[in-house]
Design a protein around this motif. Structure first.
Motif, short mmCIF file in Angstrom:
data_model
loop_
_atom_site.label_atom_id
_atom_site.label_comp_id
_atom_site.label_asym_id
_atom_site.label_seq_id
_atom_site.Cartn_x
_atom_site.Cartn_y
_atom_site.Cartn_z
N HIS A 72 -12.99 28.74 4.64
CA HIS A 72 -12.48 27.85 5.69
C HIS A 72 -11.08 27.40 5.29
CE1 HIS A 72 -16.40 27.39 7.75
NE2 HIS A 72 -16.90 27.44 6.53
N THR A 80 -11.14 16.54 8.19
CA THR A 80 -11.91 17.60 8.86
C THR A 80 -13.01 18.20 8.02
OG1 THR A 80 -10.32 19.30 8.15
CG2 THR A 80 -9.91 18.23 10.27
N GLY A 121 -15.59 16.81 6.42
CA GLY A 121 -16.89 16.15 6.40
C GLY A 121 -18.06 16.96 6.95
N PRO A 122 -17.98 17.46 8.20
CA PRO A 122 -19.10 18.21 8.75
C PRO A 122 -19.45 19.46 7.94
CG PRO A 122 -17.61 17.53 10.49
CD PRO A 122 -16.92 17.23 9.19
N LEU A 123 -18.45 20.08 7.32
CA LEU A 123 -18.72 21.25 6.50
C LEU A 123 -19.51 20.87 5.25
CD1 LEU A 123 -15.26 23.06 6.73
CD2 LEU A 123 -17.34 23.58 8.01
N GLU A 157 -21.50 18.31 4.98
CA GLU A 157 -22.85 17.98 5.42
C GLU A 157 -23.68 19.24 5.60
OE1 GLU A 157 -22.05 15.72 8.91
OE2 GLU A 157 -21.56 13.88 7.81
N GLY A 158 -23.05 20.30 6.07
CA GLY A 158 -23.77 21.56 6.21
C GLY A 158 -24.26 22.12 4.90
N THR A 184 -29.15 21.42 4.10
CA THR A 184 -29.83 22.63 4.58
C THR A 184 -30.86 23.20 3.63
OG1 THR A 184 -27.86 23.79 3.78
CG2 THR A 184 -28.05 23.44 6.16
N LYS A 206 -19.03 12.35 0.54
CA LYS A 206 -20.16 12.71 1.40
C LYS A 206 -21.46 12.85 0.61
CE LYS A 206 -19.72 13.33 5.16
NZ LYS A 206 -19.69 12.39 6.30
#
Length: 303
Positions: free
Chosen positions: A50, A57, A59-61, A63-64, A68, A99
């Motif tokens: 990425h 930007t 953060g969501p990555l 969390e992924g 999981t 995070k």
């Protein structure tokens, strides 16, 4: 599919082999091909890149990566932070770590522009070739990622003084301030606009580490060959013309004019092995942060 007690989704399969996934978070537009290749060579089953990431930007990555897999399987997911800007990489690492909580974390390695692994390999080879403690060291073109980290490592090995040069005194001062804030070491900024000025900067040095841009000669042979004080030199530039004239990129502890010299390819073998070893180590547990200190410790053990 079912939801595990930890809240992660996982298939009801027995004997499933978890793939080692490395997520390459790069602050540049395009993730580094070099880092991708070494990641595979280091044991990652799949590398997912990425680019253009910022603290806002990422953060969501993150969390992924942490939500999981079950706790026992989280070690099979890891993050590598790269890019050409070390300060941006440090900021991204901070955002990633924010995070994490409890056991919802994965191991992370920071190596923007190869700075940690390159500096660690070069300084480890110098350390194995002679004494650093109590000596005066100068890092030429030391405001870049490799130079800054090399200066820190030399300081932490007990060098009496570590100076970093730049064509701009303001840039040298800023780099010293950044390293003081991050590592608590005191470095000396030196303005050295050209080769003659850099020659004067190393006049009283026992250790010289050249960390300039590819294809830029920082010193001519005449600047160092007759210097009676210099004992150890390393040059991180492998693109001709190399950083220290009169040496060779293949030098592996070569004795030149009474000085022990390490060229970029000479210690580059350790750099690549170190990079691969660090990638492999990420998958041993889910709670590691490999930054300058940790990577240098591994380098010293491998040198």
């Amino acid at each position: 599919m079912s939801i595990s007690p930890t809240g992660s989704l996982r298939p009801q399969l027995t004997g499933m082999v978890m793939k080692k996934l490395l997520f390459q978070f790069d602050t540049d537009t395009y993730p580094s091909v070099f880092d991708t290749v070494v990641a595979y060579d280091g044991g990652a089953d799949q590398v997912i890149g990425h680019g253009g990431l910022t603290p806002a930007t990422v953060g969501p990555l993150v969390e992924g990566t942490i939500f999981t897999r079950a706790p026992k399987d989280k070690k099979n997911t890891a993050i590598f932070i790269g890019g050409s800007n070390m300060v941006a990489g440090q900021d991204l690492l901070k955002a990633v770590k924010k995070k994490f909580f409890a056991d919802f974390r994965v191991s992370v390695m920071l190596d923007s522009n190869g700075s940690n692994t390159t500096a660690a390999a070069g300084v480890a080879k110098l350390l194995g070739s002679g004494a650093i403690a109590g000596k005066r060291a100068v890092v030429l073109a030391g405001t870049g990622p490799v130079g800054q980290r090399a200066a820190v490592m030399l300081a932490r090995e007990g060098a009496a003084e570590v100076a970093i040069t730049s064509r701009s005194l303001a840039r040298a001062e800023q780099a010293c301030q950044d390293m003081k804030a991050r590592f608590g070491v005191d470095l000396v900024p030196v303005e050295a606009f050209d080769g003659d000025a850099r020659g004067r900067a190393i006049a009283e040095a026992q250790i010289v580490f050249a960390a300039g841009a590819a294809g830029v000669e920082l010193l001519e042979a005449r600047h160092w060959q007759d210097n009676p004080h210099i004992e150890l030199m390393a040059d991180a530039n492998a693109t001709p013309p190399i950083g220290i004239g009169g040496t060779d990129m293949m030098d592996r502890g070569a004795l030149r004019e009474g000085k022990i010299v390490w060229g970029a390819i000479g210690f580059g073998t350790l750099k690549l092995a170190l990079h691969r070893a660090c990638i492999a180590q990420l998958f041993e547990s889910n709670n590691q942060i490999l930054d300058a200190e940790e990577i240098f410790a591994i380098a010293k053990a491998m040198a």
